[in-house]
Design a protein around this motif. Structure first.
Motif, short mmCIF file in Angstrom:
data_model
loop_
_atom_site.label_atom_id
_atom_site.label_comp_id
_atom_site.label_asym_id
_atom_site.label_seq_id
_atom_site.Cartn_x
_atom_site.Cartn_y
_atom_site.Cartn_z
N SER A 123 0.81 -1.23 0.00
CA SER A 123 0.00 0.00 0.00
C SER A 123 0.84 1.27 0.00
O SER A 123 0.32 2.36 0.26
CB SER A 123 -0.97 0.04 1.21
N THR A 269 -5.26 1.71 0.04
CA THR A 269 -4.98 2.34 1.32
C THR A 269 -6.08 3.36 1.63
O THR A 269 -6.64 3.97 0.70
CB THR A 269 -3.61 3.06 1.31
N THR A 270 -6.38 3.56 2.92
CA THR A 270 -7.40 4.53 3.29
C THR A 270 -6.92 5.97 3.09
O THR A 270 -7.70 6.90 3.29
CB THR A 270 -7.85 4.34 4.75
N ASN A 274 -12.20 5.51 0.77
CA ASN A 274 -12.97 5.42 2.00
C ASN A 274 -13.61 4.04 2.10
O ASN A 274 -14.59 3.74 1.42
CB ASN A 274 -14.05 6.50 2.02
N TYR A 275 -13.03 3.17 2.95
CA TYR A 275 -13.57 1.84 3.18
C TYR A 275 -13.28 1.45 4.63
O TYR A 275 -12.74 2.26 5.40
CB TYR A 275 -12.95 0.82 2.21
N LYS A 276 -13.63 0.26 5.02
CA LYS A 276 -13.44 -0.19 6.41
C LYS A 276 -11.97 -0.53 6.61
O LYS A 276 -11.53 -1.66 6.38
CB LYS A 276 -14.35 -1.38 6.69
N GLY A 277 -11.23 0.44 7.09
CA GLY A 277 -9.78 0.33 7.13
C GLY A 277 -9.21 -0.61 8.16
O GLY A 277 -8.00 -0.84 8.17
N THR A 280 -7.53 -5.48 5.80
CA THR A 280 -6.51 -5.28 4.78
C THR A 280 -6.76 -6.17 3.58
O THR A 280 -7.54 -7.13 3.66
CB THR A 280 -5.10 -5.58 5.34
N GLN A 286 -3.39 -1.78 7.55
CA GLN A 286 -4.62 -1.25 8.12
C GLN A 286 -4.62 0.27 8.03
O GLN A 286 -3.58 0.91 7.94
CB GLN A 286 -4.76 -1.68 9.57
N GLY A 287 -5.82 0.83 8.09
CA GLY A 287 -5.94 2.29 8.02
C GLY A 287 -7.13 2.76 8.82
O GLY A 287 -7.57 2.11 9.78
N TYR A 289 -11.02 3.80 9.77
CA TYR A 289 -12.41 3.44 9.50
C TYR A 289 -13.23 4.68 9.84
O TYR A 289 -13.45 5.02 10.99
CB TYR A 289 -12.84 2.24 10.33
N PRO A 355 -11.81 -3.95 2.16
CA PRO A 355 -11.20 -3.61 0.86
C PRO A 355 -11.41 -4.66 -0.21
O PRO A 355 -11.47 -4.33 -1.39
CB PRO A 355 -9.72 -3.43 1.20
#
Length: 395
Positions: A123, A269-270, A274-277, A280, A286-287, A289, A355
């Motif tokens: 990412s 990548t967040t 815009n997704y549920k970070g 992965t 991870q990013g 949420y 993702p």
């Protein structure tokens, strides 16, 4: 000197080659990009017909020195096979005061500039490039507009070839897509209100259906039937044919020439979507949420076609009926629609999904066309005329 001794050949001289800053008469040899083209207008014309994109672009400024004839060469360059040449010619012509040029330019769409980002399997951003695309602006009334991007036609492999693909993402197969227009962004709440205020055609539209409120947030909490009504009203107002994208159009537009799981590359990548970070994809990280929608275009990066937010934020309705796989699918870009099938298709993922669900090839169905969710919105497409200049705007 002995008469039996062979004559001495004079030392050979290297063939003269132009330096990079030499003036060059147009001809068969490659012309230095920074060189001045001699030979008058015929020399410029030859260079504009050259093989290299860089050479053709460099000749455009030279053409301006030759009055009306030079302007005609620039206008002809608007139909060049290279979008880079088209863009360069358009920018030069926009600066001209000639009424004739301004009138001719009305047949061609303006350009916009955007950034395209690629990430690696972890990412991490590995490239950020500048791209250009053409678009037109639809007037929705009261100062509200809708930007529609010109999507070139082409052939692509639809579906996923990954070993971990879902069964409904295969078999991977070629689809031939005709040129069309697509919304630069998901439809916003401001745009939805403007169209909802237009005369009813088949059903009422709630002007403010969204769970998350904000003028520049994507509209959500709308059914498939609502989305179709939106397209019908917009078509009647504009005189163009607006519709929901077919599933093939949507995936083709999302990929924008890529073959990776995301148009960003093999990961996401967040920082870019815009997704549920908390989840992965692959070796990604991870990013955030965010737990809600974000304003359209807020990540300020697009795919290579100039479309924003194709991964995440809100699911987007497609025109097709749901089919469990691609067996029997059309070979072109038409929607695969069954009148007796109430199950409809969604693409793109959303703010509350992992993702994996945001991949280019991922397919989701809604059990009923009148379902509404705070994760579901729409993006529209419009037809391109059969007879048109390259990227010309014809009603």
């Amino acid at each position: 000197m002995s008469q039996n001794q062979p004559p001495v050949e004079p030392p050979s001289e290297p063939v003269a080659q132009p330096r990079k800053d030499d003036a060059v008469l147009g001809g068969q040899a490659p012309v230095p990009i920074t060189g001045v083209v001699l030979g008058g207008l015929p020399g410029v014309t030859r260079r504009l017909a050259g093989v290299t994109v860089e050479g053709r672009i460099a000749a455009l400024s030279e053409a301006l020195k030759y009055g009306e004839a030079g302007l005609e060469l620039l206008l002809k360059a608007l139909e060049d096979e290279s979008w880079q040449v088209q863009y360069a010619a358009f920018c030069l012509l926009q600066k001209q005061k000639s009424l004739k040029v301004k009138q001719r330019l009305k047949k061609y769409l303006p350009w916009f500039e955007f950034e395209v980002v690629t990430v690696d399997e972890q990412s991490r951003e590995i490239s950020r490039d500048r791209h250009f695309a053409q678009y037109f602006t639809e007037d929705l009334g009261n100062g509200v507009t809708l930007e529609m991007v010109a999507i070139p036609g082409g052939t692509f492999m639809m579906g996923s070839r990954d070993e971990t693909r879902r069964d409904n993402e295969g078999p991977q197969h070629p689809r031939e897509i005709a040129p069309f227009y697509m919304g630069k962004f998901s439809v916003t709440q401001t745009q939805w209100r403007a169209v909802a205020a237009l005369p009813k055609l088949k059903r009422e539209l709630n002007p403010d259906p969204s769970h998350f409120k904000g003028d520049n947030l994507p509209v959500e909490n709308i059914s498939w039937y609502d989305a179709v009504e939106f397209c019908h009203r917009l078509s009647q107002k504009s005189g163009r044919h607006y519709a929901l994208p077919s599933e093939a159009q949507w995936e083709y537009a999302c990929r924008a020439g890529t073959t990776t799981p995301f148009h960003f590359g093999k990961a996401i990548t967040t920082e870019l979507a815009n997704y549920k970070g908390q989840y992965t994809y692959g070796s990604g990280v991870q990013g955030l949420y965010r737990e809600q929608t974000t304003p359209v275009g807020s990540f300020q990066v697009a795919n290579a076609f100039g479309l924003y937010d194709m991964h995440g934020n809100v699911w987007e309705w497609c025109a097709d009926s749901w089919h469990k796989n691609y067996q029997g699918a059309p070979s072109d870009g038409r929607a695969w629609y069954d009148n007796d099938n109430p199950v409809k298709l969604l693409r793109g993922g959303s703010w509350s999904y992992a993702p994996d669900c945001c991949r280019c090839a991922f397919r989701l169905y809604s059990s009923r066309a009148d379902d509404i969710f705070s994760t579901v919105g729409l993006r529209v497409v419009a037809r391109r005329g059969e007879n048109f200049y390259p990227f010309a705007l014809l009603r």
